[in-house]
Write an enzyme that holds these catalytic residues in place. Structure first.
Site, PDB file in Angstrom:
ATOM      1  CG  MET A   1      -2.054  -1.039   1.125  1.00 29.36           C
ATOM      2  SD  MET A   1      -3.162  -1.077   2.575  1.00 29.36           S
ATOM      3  CE  MET A   1      -4.109   0.426   2.366  1.00 29.36           C
ATOM      4  CG  ASP A   2       1.887   2.573   3.685  1.00 28.53           C
ATOM      5  OD1 ASP A   2       0.827   3.202   3.521  1.00 28.53           O
ATOM      6  OD2 ASP A   2       2.074   1.790   4.630  1.00 28.53           O
ATOM      7  CD  GLU A   3       7.525   5.083   0.767  1.00 24.90           C
ATOM      8  OE1 GLU A   3       8.485   5.252   0.001  1.00 24.90           O
ATOM      9  OE2 GLU A   3       7.649   4.836   1.976  1.00 24.90           O
TER      10      GLU A   3
ATOM     11  CE  LYS B   1      -1.106   0.608   6.441  1.00 28.84           C
ATOM     12  NZ  LYS B   1      -0.396   0.296   5.202  1.00 28.84           N
TER      13      LYS B   1
END
Lengths: 166, 166
Positions: free
Chosen positions: B1-3, B94
């Protein structure tokens, strides 16, 4: 987690007892689920119970699971893989329950998922749907709903898991 | 997910700007992380920010990720696999962020984990630690911290992912 290291069935029975006087000593017949043993008009109530925040937070621990999993960690890399994503309100509860009762399992080794597409050598699970396309060695952990299944190597208790894998 | 589909870096910069006047137009140098660009005594503050409930709830979406992932679903079984277990306070955030921005990904195809031991053919990730022992085809999604890495097939944008896989 559920029906392997945590016991949701006992909690279902307690809640159905509280709301619909289902007997506390209810035994689930082989091949059946809790909803086969409750009044017809409330057989979907289990899904409401399970989605309430707190449901998973105080489940009882399946006997010997802590001791045996701790011993397995000496020999294997042990992961907890739970189909927790079906109940998103309970993600934190499941996490906190693990932190309380299995503090020796770090966050790297916890997986909350839907489909269990994990790349492991062995999977201990009560639901045969999780064994479909699973390339490793499945061990079916006995629960009332799977008692009639004969297609898989079965473990009835954590003591038996220890006997097989330790 | 992140980045990869969500942008925590922009939010880190906004929070460091709010608290320590780090410039809003900060560019992270190749091979560096946000904490290489903030005052020495607050370089671990990012870990507090990320653990606060709400941090992940309003992250911006990485451009084109929604459109391309939706297109990928026509040809592949697409899973979101996030190392969310490191930040247990944020599991629900999230989940809700995905429900808002990627409602076409059902709960069966979401995995919150620590180590990414998934059994997939392709993995699109910005962290090379997730490629260690990964048996499939890794695609390194460009982020400042991995710009100096040359060992993996790289995708700079979701448009490039589409070009490769669609």
């Amino acid at each position: 987690m559920d029906e392997v290291i945590a016991d949701p069935i006992k909690k279902f029975i307690q809640l159905y007892n509280r709301d619909y006087t289902v007997p506390l000593d209810l035994k689930i017949d082989a091949g059946n689920e809790i909803y086969h043993h409750v009044p017809k008009d409330v057989e979907q109530k289990w899904f409401e119970y399970i989605n309430e925040p707190g449901f998973f937070r105080d489940l009882e621990i399946i006997p010997d699971s802590q001791r045996v999993i701790k011993a397995l960690q000496q020999k294997y890399e042990v992961y907890i893989v739970s189909a927790a994503m079906e109940f998103p309100n309970c993600l934190k509860d499941k996490h906190d329950w693990l932190a309380d009762h299995f503090p020796f399992i770090d966050w790297q080794h916890i997986i909350f998922c839907g489909n269990k597409i994990v790349n492991t050598d062995i999977m201990i699970d009560d639901r045969i749907k999780n064994f479909v396309n699973y390339p490793g060695r499945p061990l079916l952990f006995t629960s009332p709903h799977n008692l009639l299944v004969t297609d898989y190597e079965r473990v009835n208790t954590w003591e038996e898991v220890a006997g097989l894998l330790l």
